[in-house]
Design a protein around this motif. Structure first.
Motif, short mmCIF file in Angstrom:
data_model
loop_
_atom_site.label_atom_id
_atom_site.label_comp_id
_atom_site.label_asym_id
_atom_site.label_seq_id
_atom_site.Cartn_x
_atom_site.Cartn_y
_atom_site.Cartn_z
N ALA A 1 38.52 46.67 37.32
CA ALA A 1 39.38 46.93 38.67
C ALA A 1 38.40 47.38 39.79
CB ALA A 1 40.50 47.82 38.43
N VAL A 2 37.56 48.17 39.48
CA VAL A 2 36.47 48.85 40.44
C VAL A 2 35.66 47.77 40.98
CG1 VAL A 2 34.66 50.30 40.77
CG2 VAL A 2 36.50 51.18 39.37
N ALA A 3 35.23 46.84 40.02
CA ALA A 3 34.20 45.89 40.58
C ALA A 3 35.02 44.67 41.61
CB ALA A 3 33.78 44.98 39.39
N ILE A 4 36.26 44.56 41.04
CA ILE A 4 36.95 43.68 42.14
C ILE A 4 37.38 44.34 43.32
CG2 ILE A 4 39.34 42.82 42.21
CD1 ILE A 4 39.29 41.95 39.38
N ALA A 5 37.56 45.67 43.35
CA ALA A 5 37.87 46.01 44.70
C ALA A 5 36.74 46.21 45.60
CB ALA A 5 38.53 47.75 44.39
N ASP A 6 35.59 46.70 44.94
CA ASP A 6 34.33 46.91 45.65
C ASP A 6 33.93 45.23 46.33
OD1 ASP A 6 34.08 49.43 45.17
OD2 ASP A 6 32.69 49.09 43.84
N ALA A 7 34.10 44.29 45.51
CA ALA A 7 33.74 43.11 46.10
C ALA A 7 34.57 42.53 47.18
CB ALA A 7 33.48 42.03 44.86
N VAL A 8 35.93 42.69 46.94
CA VAL A 8 36.98 42.12 48.08
C VAL A 8 36.67 42.86 49.01
CG1 VAL A 8 39.18 41.63 48.34
CG2 VAL A 8 38.20 41.07 46.20
N LEU A 9 36.54 44.15 49.13
CA LEU A 9 36.54 44.91 50.24
C LEU A 9 35.43 44.38 51.18
CD1 LEU A 9 37.24 48.73 49.15
CD2 LEU A 9 38.42 47.34 50.89
N ARG A 10 34.36 43.66 50.94
CA ARG A 10 33.22 43.19 51.62
C ARG A 10 33.78 41.99 52.46
NH1 ARG A 10 30.26 44.01 46.80
NH2 ARG A 10 29.84 41.71 46.37
N PHE A 11 34.91 41.53 52.12
CA PHE A 11 35.23 40.43 52.74
C PHE A 11 35.95 40.63 54.05
CE2 PHE A 11 34.93 38.06 48.82
CZ PHE A 11 34.68 36.74 49.21
N VAL A 12 36.22 42.14 54.08
CA VAL A 12 37.23 42.55 55.23
C VAL A 12 36.65 44.06 55.79
CG1 VAL A 12 39.50 41.55 54.68
CG2 VAL A 12 38.64 43.44 53.38
N PRO A 13 35.67 43.84 56.56
CA PRO A 13 34.98 45.08 57.31
C PRO A 13 35.71 45.90 58.20
CG PRO A 13 33.99 42.93 58.02
CD PRO A 13 34.88 42.59 56.97
N GLU A 14 36.51 45.11 58.94
CA GLU A 14 37.37 45.80 59.82
C GLU A 14 38.83 45.59 59.50
OE1 GLU A 14 36.06 47.08 62.68
OE2 GLU A 14 34.13 46.25 62.19
N PRO A 15 39.77 46.60 59.80
CA PRO A 15 41.02 46.76 59.45
C PRO A 15 41.77 45.39 59.74
CG PRO A 15 40.44 48.60 60.43
CD PRO A 15 39.25 47.87 60.76
N CYS A 16 42.55 44.80 58.75
CA CYS A 16 43.32 43.32 59.07
C CYS A 16 44.48 43.54 57.98
CB CYS A 16 42.22 42.23 58.93
SG CYS A 16 41.58 42.16 57.16
N ARG A 17 45.11 42.37 57.87
CA ARG A 17 46.07 42.21 56.97
C ARG A 17 45.75 41.35 55.99
NH1 ARG A 17 52.33 40.13 58.14
NH2 ARG A 17 52.59 42.29 58.78
N VAL A 18 45.98 41.92 54.75
CA VAL A 18 45.47 41.06 53.33
C VAL A 18 46.57 40.72 52.55
CG1 VAL A 18 43.80 41.09 51.40
CG2 VAL A 18 43.19 42.32 53.45
N ALA A 19 46.77 39.72 52.01
CA ALA A 19 47.65 39.30 50.92
C ALA A 19 47.00 39.46 49.51
CB ALA A 19 48.26 37.80 51.20
N VAL A 20 47.71 40.06 48.79
CA VAL A 20 47.08 40.27 47.16
C VAL A 20 48.16 39.96 46.45
CG1 VAL A 20 45.96 41.80 45.76
CG2 VAL A 20 45.61 42.00 48.31
N TYR A 21 48.13 40.13 45.19
CA TYR A 21 49.39 40.05 44.27
C TYR A 21 49.19 41.15 43.20
CZ TYR A 21 45.69 38.06 41.00
OH TYR A 21 44.51 38.14 40.02
N GLU A 22 50.32 41.73 42.77
CA GLU A 22 50.43 42.81 41.68
C GLU A 22 50.17 42.05 40.23
OE1 GLU A 22 53.22 45.63 44.10
OE2 GLU A 22 54.10 43.93 43.38
N SER A 23 49.04 42.46 39.50
CA SER A 23 48.62 41.73 38.59
C SER A 23 49.47 41.99 37.41
CB SER A 23 46.99 42.12 38.12
OG SER A 23 46.99 43.64 38.05
N LEU A 24 49.54 41.34 36.43
CA LEU A 24 50.03 41.22 35.21
C LEU A 24 49.08 41.63 34.19
CD1 LEU A 24 52.44 38.16 35.28
CD2 LEU A 24 53.19 40.40 35.69
N PRO A 25 49.48 42.16 32.88
CA PRO A 25 48.46 42.81 32.02
C PRO A 25 47.48 41.88 31.69
CG PRO A 25 50.59 43.40 31.33
CD PRO A 25 50.83 42.34 32.53
N ASP A 26 47.32 40.50 31.41
CA ASP A 26 46.43 39.88 31.27
C ASP A 26 45.44 39.23 32.30
OD1 ASP A 26 48.14 38.12 31.89
OD2 ASP A 26 47.93 36.61 30.43
#
Length: 204
Positions: free
Chosen positions: A33-58
């Motif tokens: 979870a930490v690795a994903i968050a850190d990686a994706v945040l590099r795509f959006v250096p400035e405040p903007c709108r991001v579409a994500v999904y709420e993950s299921l257990p697998d």
């Protein structure tokens, strides 16, 4: 060389994902979870709108990603799967999980949303307002072909996106395909993927 028929490839990918999820302990899932968050945040250096999904257990975990995006000042929207498998969108709530059927799939085991809740929805074309789209998927090949769960939800939703907005899929490490995945005419390719080790692969 292709990986096989879409049905067969999806069946094998689901089995592989179940096996990966079964062997993941809480500490490893938190690290992912930490690795994903850190990686994706590099795509959006400035405040903007991001579409994500709420993950299921697998699925690769997205809860920490949503919280990190919100903490960094980004606006985050998440999907609601409607009865016809189109996607509605609403603002993300920190701590929400895709396990909650009332959030992710109204009419599929959860309560039917009331009028006040529906008024807060953003429309099925909300991806047109996003600067980054993060999608689920079972696999992605080197051409950006994404293997979804088979409902076509995201292929239809991605038709609304701003063409300049990158689309990335989250995968468990090892789920990327070395062979060409089968694709239909309506399948929308993605621009890259991020794995649970934080590896970022840009394809387009």
């Amino acid at each position: 060389m292709t990986a096989g028929t879409k049905r067969d490839v999806r069946h094998a990918a689901r089995a592989r994902r179940r096996e990966l999820a079964r062997g993941t302990d809480p500490a490893a899932r938190e690290a992912a979870a930490v690795a994903i968050a850190d990686a994706v945040l590099r795509f959006v250096p400035e405040p903007c709108r991001v579409a994500v999904y709420e993950s299921l257990p697998d699925e690769p975990p997205t809860g920490r990603l949503v919280e990190a995006l919100l903490a960094a000042g980004h606006e985050v929207i998440v999907p609601i799967v409607l009865e016809d498998f189109s996607l509605e969108w609403r603002y993300a709530v920190p701590g929400a999980s895709g396990d909650d059927a009332t959030v992710r799939r109204p009419g599929h085991g959860g309560h039917e949303p009331d009028a006040d809740e529906r008024q807060r929805w953003l429309g099925t074309d909300a991806l047109a307002t996003c600067d980054l789209v993060v999608t689920p998927g079972l696999s992605v090949d080197s051409h950006g072909t994404r293997l979804g769960q088979g409902g076509g939800c995201y292929d239809r939703a991605l038709l609304h996106r701003d063409p300049s907005a990158p689309v990335v899929t989250l995968l468990h490490e090892g789920e990327q395909s070395e062979l060409d995945l089968p694709a239909d005419a309506h399948d929308v390719p993605v621009d890259g993927y991020v794995t649970t080790t934080g590896r970022v692969v840009r394809l387009r």
